[in-house]
Design a protein around this motif. Structure first.
Motif, PDB file in Angstrom:
ATOM      1  N   SER A 195       0.806  -1.217   0.000  1.00 38.85           N
ATOM      2  CA  SER A 195       0.000   0.000   0.000  1.00 38.85           C
ATOM      3  C   SER A 195       0.844   1.275   0.000  1.00 38.85           C
ATOM      4  CB  SER A 195      -0.972   0.005   1.178  1.00 38.85           C
ATOM      5  OG  SER A 195      -0.265  -0.045   2.391  1.00 38.85           O
ATOM      6  N   LYS A 196       2.027   1.274   0.626  1.00 34.85           N
ATOM      7  CA  LYS A 196       2.825   2.503   0.689  1.00 34.85           C
ATOM      8  C   LYS A 196       4.256   2.324   0.200  1.00 34.85           C
ATOM      9  CE  LYS A 196       0.134   4.429   4.429  1.00 34.85           C
ATOM     10  NZ  LYS A 196       0.090   4.895   5.794  1.00 34.85           N
ATOM     11  N   GLN A 197       4.601   1.180  -0.350  1.00 35.48           N
ATOM     12  CA  GLN A 197       5.960   0.928  -0.806  1.00 35.48           C
ATOM     13  C   GLN A 197       5.973  -0.205  -1.808  1.00 35.48           C
ATOM     14  OE1 GLN A 197       8.136  -0.376   2.629  1.00 35.48           O
ATOM     15  NE2 GLN A 197       7.143  -2.339   2.717  1.00 35.48           N
ATOM     16  N   PHE A 198       7.090  -0.348  -2.501  1.00 31.64           N
ATOM     17  CA  PHE A 198       7.279  -1.560  -3.280  1.00 31.64           C
ATOM     18  C   PHE A 198       8.653  -2.123  -2.961  1.00 31.64           C
ATOM     19  CE2 PHE A 198       9.026   1.509  -6.317  1.00 31.64           C
ATOM     20  CZ  PHE A 198      10.140   0.853  -6.832  1.00 31.64           C
ATOM     21  N   ILE A 199       8.754  -3.434  -3.079  1.00 27.69           N
ATOM     22  CA  ILE A 199      10.000  -4.138  -2.800  1.00 27.69           C
ATOM     23  C   ILE A 199      10.367  -4.961  -4.018  1.00 27.69           C
ATOM     24  CG2 ILE A 199      11.091  -5.916  -1.372  1.00 27.69           C
ATOM     25  CD1 ILE A 199       9.285  -4.989   0.940  1.00 27.69           C
ATOM     26  N   CYS A 200      11.634  -4.901  -4.390  1.00 29.47           N
ATOM     27  CA  CYS A 200      12.151  -5.729  -5.473  1.00 29.47           C
ATOM     28  C   CYS A 200      13.183  -6.681  -4.897  1.00 29.47           C
ATOM     29  CB  CYS A 200      12.786  -4.877  -6.573  1.00 29.47           C
ATOM     30  SG  CYS A 200      11.590  -4.063  -7.617  1.00 29.47           S
ATOM     31  N   LYS A 201      12.887  -7.967  -4.947  1.00 27.92           N
ATOM     32  CA  LYS A 201      13.835  -9.001  -4.528  1.00 27.92           C
ATOM     33  C   LYS A 201      14.761  -9.253  -5.706  1.00 27.92           C
ATOM     34  CE  LYS A 201      14.641 -12.960  -2.015  1.00 27.92           C
ATOM     35  NZ  LYS A 201      15.884 -12.843  -1.345  1.00 27.92           N
ATOM     36  N   ILE A 202      16.071  -9.235  -5.445  1.00 28.18           N
ATOM     37  CA  ILE A 202      17.061  -9.448  -6.502  1.00 28.18           C
ATOM     38  C   ILE A 202      17.312 -10.951  -6.598  1.00 28.18           C
ATOM     39  CG2 ILE A 202      19.357  -8.850  -7.340  1.00 28.18           C
ATOM     40  CD1 ILE A 202      19.203  -6.443  -5.290  1.00 28.18           C
ATOM     41  N   GLN A 203      16.816 -11.559  -7.659  1.00 25.55           N
ATOM     42  CA  GLN A 203      16.863 -13.009  -7.810  1.00 25.55           C
ATOM     43  C   GLN A 203      18.279 -13.541  -8.072  1.00 25.55           C
ATOM     44  OE1 GLN A 203      14.204 -14.890  -7.225  1.00 25.55           O
ATOM     45  NE2 GLN A 203      12.846 -13.147  -6.988  1.00 25.55           N
ATOM     46  N   ASN A 204      19.093 -12.764  -8.753  1.00 26.61           N
ATOM     47  CA  ASN A 204      20.424 -13.236  -9.137  1.00 26.61           C
ATOM     48  C   ASN A 204      21.526 -12.326  -8.585  1.00 26.61           C
ATOM     49  OD1 ASN A 204      19.706 -11.097 -10.839  1.00 26.61           O
ATOM     50  ND2 ASN A 204      20.855 -11.912 -12.565  1.00 26.61           N
ATOM     51  N   SER A 248      14.496   7.722  -2.346  1.00 28.73           N
ATOM     52  CA  SER A 248      14.273   7.641  -0.896  1.00 28.73           C
ATOM     53  C   SER A 248      14.185   6.211  -0.384  1.00 28.73           C
ATOM     54  CB  SER A 248      13.002   8.403  -0.492  1.00 28.73           C
ATOM     55  OG  SER A 248      13.071   9.729  -0.927  1.00 28.73           O
ATOM     56  N   GLY A 249      14.760   5.274  -1.102  1.00 23.53           N
ATOM     57  CA  GLY A 249      14.732   3.876  -0.704  1.00 23.53           C
ATOM     58  C   GLY A 249      16.102   3.389  -0.280  1.00 23.53           C
ATOM     59  N   PRO A 257       9.816   3.588  -0.761  1.00 24.32           N
ATOM     60  CA  PRO A 257       8.548   3.920  -0.101  1.00 24.32           C
ATOM     61  C   PRO A 257       7.605   4.749  -0.979  1.00 24.32           C
ATOM     62  CG  PRO A 257      10.280   5.360   0.688  1.00 24.32           C
ATOM     63  CD  PRO A 257      10.924   4.381  -0.250  1.00 24.32           C
ATOM     64  N   LYS A 258       7.192   4.173  -2.083  1.00 20.28           N
ATOM     65  CA  LYS A 258       6.269   4.853  -2.994  1.00 20.28           C
ATOM     66  C   LYS A 258       5.405   3.807  -3.680  1.00 20.28           C
ATOM     67  CE  LYS A 258       9.436   8.590  -3.930  1.00 20.28           C
ATOM     68  NZ  LYS A 258      10.372   9.191  -4.808  1.00 20.28           N
ATOM     69  N   ARG A 259       4.228   4.231  -4.120  1.00 25.57           N
ATOM     70  CA  ARG A 259       3.375   3.371  -4.950  1.00 25.57           C
ATOM     71  C   ARG A 259       3.716   3.684  -6.398  1.00 25.57           C
ATOM     72  NH1 ARG A 259      -0.396   0.357  -3.539  1.00 25.57           N
ATOM     73  NH2 ARG A 259      -1.475   0.549  -5.501  1.00 25.57           N
ATOM     74  N   ILE A 260       4.298   2.726  -7.077  1.00 22.96           N
ATOM     75  CA  ILE A 260       4.673   2.916  -8.477  1.00 22.96           C
ATOM     76  C   ILE A 260       4.237   1.672  -9.237  1.00 22.96           C
ATOM     77  CG2 ILE A 260       6.561   3.274 -10.096  1.00 22.96           C
ATOM     78  CD1 ILE A 260       8.159   4.564  -7.887  1.00 22.96           C
ATOM     79  N   ALA A 261       3.566   1.871 -10.348  1.00 22.75           N
ATOM     80  CA  ALA A 261       3.137   0.746 -11.173  1.00 22.75           C
ATOM     81  C   ALA A 261       4.359   0.042 -11.749  1.00 22.75           C
ATOM     82  CB  ALA A 261       2.237   1.233 -12.299  1.00 22.75           C
ATOM     83  N   LEU A 262       4.242  -1.256 -11.945  1.00 24.18           N
ATOM     84  CA  LEU A 262       5.344  -2.052 -12.477  1.00 24.18           C
ATOM     85  C   LEU A 262       5.841  -1.495 -13.804  1.00 24.18           C
ATOM     86  CD1 LEU A 262       7.227  -4.485 -12.431  1.00 24.18           C
ATOM     87  CD2 LEU A 262       5.369  -5.843 -13.384  1.00 24.18           C
TER      88      LEU A 262
END
Length: 189
Positions: A10-19, A39-40, A52-57
């Motif tokens: 709802s207030k952030q997005f997280i990207c897991k680095i697979q490699n 700001s991340g 910490p932002k809502r951003i579309a993929l």
């Protein structure tokens, strides 16, 4: 190539680095810079970065493209949203009802009046419905556009959705504007 799995909350997005183990120090520094300028932060122990932002993929992908980073991103559904697909509400007059079966107005009320994890589930369910609604509209719009009649050339009078692929490719390569857009939609089907 950087491989990421993207999860929007709802207030952030997280990207897991697979490699992460395959990436160079320079690439990791670029990722760290990418996150910090928004700001991340990049967390090496969790092998992910959070902004910490809502951003579309699609917007995130465009940002990476502008930075010149070669990235492949898959989208992960937020855990709370997965829970809402199978869980039932455990209070009130709808106790025992699946979150997915609740009325929009009740979900909206819950999202504004609760302070627990149930609030996040209500918000996730509302967001999911909104996203599905816009996808359905997009599909209907594309279907409608494929029924439009081409008004020029050797296929004048035929529907865009019935034109040969080689002709559609020619239109995309050689024309601009509405004709090119309709040809791209027809080719994507």
């Amino acid at each position: 190539m950087i491989k990421l799995s993207y999860t929007q909350y709802s207030k952030q997005f997280i990207c897991k680095i697979q490699n992460i183990n395959e990436l160079s120090v320079q690439t990791l520094q670029e990722l760290e810079n990418f996150a910090s300028t928004r700001s991340g932060s990049l967390d090496y122990t969790k092998e992910s970065f959070c902004i910490p932002k809502r951003i579309a993929l699609s917007h995130v992908q465009e940002l990476f493209k502008l930075k010149g980073l070669d990235v492949f991103i898959t989208e992960e559904e937020a855990k709370r949203q997965r829970i809402s697909n199978m869980a039932t509400i455990n209070f009130g007059k709808y106790k025992g009802t699946k979150w997915t079966d609740l009325d929009d107005t009740y979900l909206l009320w819950l999202s504004k009046n609760l302070n627990s994890d149930d609030r996040q589930i209500a918000i996730s369910e509302l967001e999911s419905r909104k996203q599905m609604s816009s996808q359905k509209k997009s599909i209907k719009q594309k279907a409608k556009e494929l029924e439009m009649i081409i008004g020029f050339g050797k296929f004048r009078g035929q529907k865009w959705g019935e034109l040969p692929k080689d002709y559609l490719s020619w239109v995309v390569s050689n024309l601009q504007g509405e004709a090119k857009r309709l040809a791209e939609i027809a080719l994507s089907q």
